[in-house]
Design a protein around this motif. Sequence first.
Motif, PDB file in Angstrom:
ATOM      1  N   UNK A  13       0.819  -1.209   0.000  1.00 56.43           N
ATOM      2  CA  UNK A  13       0.000   0.000   0.000  1.00 56.43           C
ATOM      3  C   UNK A  13       0.860   1.270   0.000  1.00 56.43           C
ATOM      4  N   UNK A  14       2.127   1.111   0.351  1.00 53.33           N
ATOM      5  CA  UNK A  14       3.002   2.286   0.455  1.00 53.33           C
ATOM      6  C   UNK A  14       3.900   2.491  -0.758  1.00 53.33           C
ATOM      7  N   UNK A  15       3.800   1.627  -1.777  1.00 53.92           N
ATOM      8  CA  UNK A  15       4.661   1.781  -2.953  1.00 53.92           C
ATOM      9  C   UNK A  15       4.184   2.941  -3.807  1.00 53.92           C
ATOM     10  N   UNK A  49     -13.348 -11.894  -3.030  1.00 51.73           N
ATOM     11  CA  UNK A  49     -14.521 -11.035  -2.915  1.00 51.73           C
ATOM     12  C   UNK A  49     -14.152  -9.622  -3.329  1.00 51.73           C
ATOM     13  N   UNK A  50     -15.165  -8.868  -3.724  1.00 50.89           N
ATOM     14  CA  UNK A  50     -14.966  -7.497  -4.216  1.00 50.89           C
ATOM     15  C   UNK A  50     -15.966  -6.590  -3.517  1.00 50.89           C
ATOM     16  N   UNK A  51     -15.502  -5.449  -3.046  1.00 52.19           N
ATOM     17  CA  UNK A  51     -16.379  -4.438  -2.461  1.00 52.19           C
ATOM     18  C   UNK A  51     -16.686  -3.390  -3.527  1.00 52.19           C
ATOM     19  N   UNK A  74      -5.379  -4.964 -16.001  1.00 50.70           N
ATOM     20  CA  UNK A  74      -4.232  -4.042 -15.923  1.00 50.70           C
ATOM     21  C   UNK A  74      -3.886  -3.706 -14.478  1.00 50.70           C
ATOM     22  N   UNK A  75      -4.918  -3.531 -13.652  1.00 49.87           N
ATOM     23  CA  UNK A  75      -4.654  -3.190 -12.253  1.00 49.87           C
ATOM     24  C   UNK A  75      -4.068  -4.387 -11.498  1.00 49.87           C
ATOM     25  N   UNK A  76      -4.533  -5.568 -11.823  1.00 52.77           N
ATOM     26  CA  UNK A  76      -3.955  -6.754 -11.197  1.00 52.77           C
ATOM     27  C   UNK A  76      -2.504  -6.943 -11.618  1.00 52.77           C
ATOM     28  N   UNK A 129       0.831   2.517  -7.215  1.00 52.11           N
ATOM     29  CA  UNK A 129      -0.258   1.703  -6.696  1.00 52.11           C
ATOM     30  C   UNK A 129      -1.359   1.559  -7.744  1.00 52.11           C
ATOM     31  N   UNK A 130      -2.153   0.481  -7.693  1.00 49.13           N
ATOM     32  CA  UNK A 130      -3.311   0.343  -8.589  1.00 49.13           C
ATOM     33  C   UNK A 130      -4.317   1.465  -8.328  1.00 49.13           C
ATOM     34  N   UNK A 131      -5.210   1.652  -9.314  1.00 47.18           N
ATOM     35  CA  UNK A 131      -6.197   2.727  -9.210  1.00 47.18           C
ATOM     36  C   UNK A 131      -7.224   2.465  -8.103  1.00 47.18           C
ATOM     37  N   UNK A 132      -7.425   1.223  -7.752  1.00 44.45           N
ATOM     38  CA  UNK A 132      -8.340   0.901  -6.649  1.00 44.45           C
ATOM     39  C   UNK A 132      -7.619  -0.072  -5.721  1.00 44.45           C
ATOM     40  N   UNK A 133      -7.976  -0.079  -4.446  1.00 45.16           N
ATOM     41  CA  UNK A 133      -7.257  -0.920  -3.484  1.00 45.16           C
ATOM     42  C   UNK A 133      -7.438  -2.407  -3.776  1.00 45.16           C
ATOM     43  N   UNK A 134      -6.339  -3.117  -3.749  1.00 47.24           N
ATOM     44  CA  UNK A 134      -6.337  -4.567  -3.974  1.00 47.24           C
ATOM     45  C   UNK A 134      -5.649  -5.232  -2.787  1.00 47.24           C
TER      46      UNK A 134
END
Length: 768
Positions: free
Chosen positions: A523-525, A585-587, A559-561, A528-533
């Motif tokens: 999470x600190x890089x 699961x996905x929120x 692409x985000x993965x 980061x992807x456009x949405x939290x993974x």
Amino acid sequence: MNSATAVSSAWSYLKQSLNLDGKWQKELDKKEIEICLELVVRHDLVDFTKELVWQKLYYETRTRIVPTFWSKFSLAHNENVGYESLNEAVNGLNADIAKQQHYFSLLDRLSGSVTSKSFDQYKAHLSAILLSKIPPHFEYSVHAFYSRAFRAFMSLEKRSFNFDADESGDVITHCSGCDQEIDQCECNVILDNCHNINKDLTELGILEKLSVGMIHTLILSQIQSHVQDSCVGNFASSQIDMLEKWLHSIIFRWLGIVYGEDYIQQDQVRKNFTQFLYHAYTHARIEQLFEIIIGYPESFPSVKDLQECLSRTQLKPTLTQSLKTTLEARLLHQGATTEDILIAYVSAIRAFSVLDPTGVLLDAACDPIKQYLRLRGDTVRHIIHSLTDSSGELGGELELGRTGTAILDDESVAAVGDAEASTDWENWSPAPSDADPSKLWTGKKPGDIVPMLVNIYGSKSLFVKEYRKLLSDRLLLNLHFDTEEEIRNLEFLKIRFGENELHNCEVMLKDVADSKRINTHLQSVAHKPDFPISAMIISAQYWDQLKDKPMKLPIKIINQLEQYNQNYKAVKTSRSLHWVPQSGSVELELEFDNHRSVSFTVPPDLAAIISHFEDKEQWDLEELSQEMELPMSHLRRRVHVWQTHGVLQEISTDRFKVDENGPTFNGHKILLETLAKMEEEEEDDDEEENDKKPEEDGLQIYWSYVVGMLTNLEALPVERIHQMLKMFTMQGSSGAECTLQQLKNFLDSKVKQQLLSFSSGTYRLPKP
């Protein structure tokens, strides 16, 4: 007067005075008896006179007294008639016997006896004659007489304790004992009359001989009825002490009134009636044993009562057979869920640990439950779910009193299901006499539920395997990497099953902890992807085989993965991630045109479906199936979920768009359970498809013809395809006949294989 004349004169006087010729009857007074005695002694006629008097008494008894007594008993149509019959008959008998008293006095004087030995001799004769001529209706009259007297006794007892009020507090105006108004109650008269009748029959020595069997039958019936009334639906309180008090205060007092206190003070009499009480109570509780087990531990007092009664009776085989029959009728059938059956079995284990600590009864009575549960494919899953769910029926059983418990091994489990079977040899005891000789006995109590459940299968391997699968499913749906409860469950399971068996589970929990740490770091890089993974990074060789079904994700998600994967490679050099898109699961937060927002937690495939509607307003199922590389049947189920929750709407056959109004609810909804249900349905479909495979193989010869038809004509309904096949191929000797339904099933199977597409009621070849 010579001696012959004197004897003749004496004989005439005796014959006339004693009525030996039966011409007339009168009672002798003391003076006449003295005269008779003087004549008999003077003329040496003692033995002759005694013989004649006895013949006279026996003749009167056989020809008049006994027939008159039995003539009073005719067919009684009601209890009152029967009551009056016995009353009148005994009074008449007593009066007839009283008329013979002067004979007994004379005989006693002739024999020189001070006591009435002649009357005792006569009573034996009377009893023999009476018992040899009992009419068929006599039993009913005796039962009616004593039933009415007992009701009068009970009515007076109730009124004395309840102060002339019934259980509801209302004043009693009608007597239940004599069926009269209270101010005209005849219960005391009935009891006095009963006492007098008993006294008369006792003096004659025939009370017990004539009535004991019927009175005992009446009393036993009253005991049985009272036990049933006391036990109906009442499992939460002990009944034995109250029933014993009732037996002493009511039944024994009543028997004292009938037979006298000496009778009821006999140890054997009291023991017999008390034993019958225990039998009646045991039978009543055996009939209710299923409800007692289901209601345990609230029914604990009833279980303790039954335990005490079983120790005093020989009814364990009856209990075993009755419970087996009840279980098969009320529990062991397709209408009962596996969860309900397991709950009943666990309750039985707990109840029988009190009822029979040896475990013999549990093993015998509940063996049908174990046999039936073995046949259900979801038994192990339900057991593991319940054991590891703190809110489940078995929540807490894993750690209950298990400190220092030895490891479960298959040998001990298969023998008796006790965790300590192989270690507690110092407390060994021989098997009870009623134990099954075909089963190994270790003398252990059935107190620990876990090994008893494992013993259903006789092996721990199935349970360990099912727990690994369950743990895998739970961890994959654990969005927050919270494993405290799972670690706790695992530690208790390791105590019971051993660390080696559960090594894979330890690795799985370690993977979760490592994934949590890696996700926090990524999470600190910078990129980061456009949405939290958050990825669950697992060691594949230690986890159960994941369902990696093919599914193509939207390109923006891919692409985000991939960006997440690059970040992971930077941290874990020479390592790469292989994504399993069907797991996890996905929120989501969905915003509609009316500016309403609704959030969901869904499986990845549902998220991927709704994501496609961001790029295109409307989708045909066939197009979406090709885009996502999902079979039409699978896709239709998932689209239906969104349709059910008001997110999508069907505007035409198999064509969907986003519902502008959106769902009718607000807030957050979790739809993860729908994935499991859909997968179960798909597995059922796969099984059905496998069942149909031989049939489809037989129709495979038509596949080339179907392809040719659809190549030339583009789209055809199943009816048209069937007609054309019948016309051109099925008439040949080599053609296999098929019905319209068989052909439809065959074509649908090709749709699932994505070799055909189906829309608007027609089949067509998929677009290249």
